[in-house]
Design a protein around this motif. Structure first.
Motif, short mmCIF file in Angstrom:
data_model
loop_
_atom_site.label_atom_id
_atom_site.label_comp_id
_atom_site.label_asym_id
_atom_site.label_seq_id
_atom_site.Cartn_x
_atom_site.Cartn_y
_atom_site.Cartn_z
N PHE A 1 40.99 40.67 61.18
CA PHE A 1 41.90 39.66 60.56
C PHE A 1 42.49 38.50 61.14
O PHE A 1 42.37 37.32 61.07
N VAL A 2 43.04 38.77 62.35
CA VAL A 2 44.03 37.96 63.10
C VAL A 2 43.13 37.09 63.80
O VAL A 2 43.56 35.88 63.71
N PHE A 3 42.02 37.53 64.38
CA PHE A 3 41.30 36.60 65.18
C PHE A 3 40.14 35.83 64.56
O PHE A 3 39.67 34.87 65.13
N GLY A 4 39.98 36.32 63.30
CA GLY A 4 39.17 35.57 62.33
C GLY A 4 39.70 34.30 61.53
O GLY A 4 39.18 33.54 60.86
N ALA A 5 41.10 34.32 61.86
CA ALA A 5 41.73 33.21 61.14
C ALA A 5 41.51 31.88 61.69
O ALA A 5 41.87 31.55 62.88
N ASP A 6 40.90 30.84 61.02
CA ASP A 6 40.62 29.35 61.83
C ASP A 6 41.51 28.52 61.14
O ASP A 6 41.77 28.42 60.03
N ASN A 7 42.25 27.67 62.05
CA ASN A 7 43.23 26.76 61.80
C ASN A 7 44.46 27.43 60.72
O ASN A 7 44.45 26.93 59.29
N PRO A 8 45.14 28.37 61.42
CA PRO A 8 46.34 28.73 60.60
C PRO A 8 47.37 27.52 60.17
O PRO A 8 47.58 26.72 61.18
N PRO A 9 48.00 27.70 59.09
CA PRO A 9 49.01 26.64 58.86
C PRO A 9 50.32 26.94 59.85
O PRO A 9 50.56 27.77 60.39
N ALA A 10 50.84 25.67 60.01
CA ALA A 10 51.77 25.34 60.79
C ALA A 10 53.04 26.16 60.44
O ALA A 10 53.88 26.61 61.57
N GLU A 11 53.27 26.28 59.31
CA GLU A 11 54.54 27.12 58.81
C GLU A 11 54.50 28.72 59.35
O GLU A 11 55.63 29.26 59.46
N TRP A 12 53.50 29.25 59.66
CA TRP A 12 53.33 30.49 60.24
C TRP A 12 53.84 30.75 61.62
O TRP A 12 54.43 31.89 61.83
N GLY A 13 54.03 29.49 62.42
CA GLY A 13 54.57 29.63 63.71
C GLY A 13 53.42 29.66 64.63
O GLY A 13 52.23 30.00 64.44
N LYS A 14 53.96 29.36 66.04
CA LYS A 14 52.95 29.49 67.07
C LYS A 14 52.29 30.76 67.44
O LYS A 14 51.19 31.01 67.61
#
Length: 107
Positions: A31-44
């Protein structure tokens, strides 16, 4: 000279714990490494929380499985111990995944 006695060796406690943690790490990595272009509000560094919490939940589930396996060697019904251990593990894995992804993917 005396003959060596055959001592029944107890199964290792750490094998189910490490197996549970590694399997949980593989599941959450999907799940984590499959996320493309996560929203900026999730943090770095949003990936750190799920990659720590979920394997810990998997290790705790593996601990429960190891304990039930130990109890089955002491007289508890083996089939019931395996089924109950797997159910506890997968419920714990699901809860760990939800807790790890809360606020990001699980919103």
């Amino acid at each position: 000279m005396t003959q060596p006695q055959h001592v029944q060796q107890q199964p290792s406690f750490m094998v189910p714990v490490i197996t549970g943690a590694v399997f949980a790490l593989l599941v959450i990595s999907f799940f984590v490494f499959g996320a493309d272009n996560p929203p900026a509000e999730w943090g770095k560094y949003w990936q750190i929380r799920p990659l720590i919490i979920t394997p810990l939940a998997g290790a705790i589930g593996g601990t429960c499985y190891a304990f039930l396996n130990y109890q089955s060697n002491r007289g508890f019904n083996r089939t019931l111990a395996v089924i109950l251990g797997l159910v506890i593990y997968f419920v714990g894995l699901w809860l760990g995944t939800v807790l790890g992804l809360a606020g990001t993917m699980w919103n």
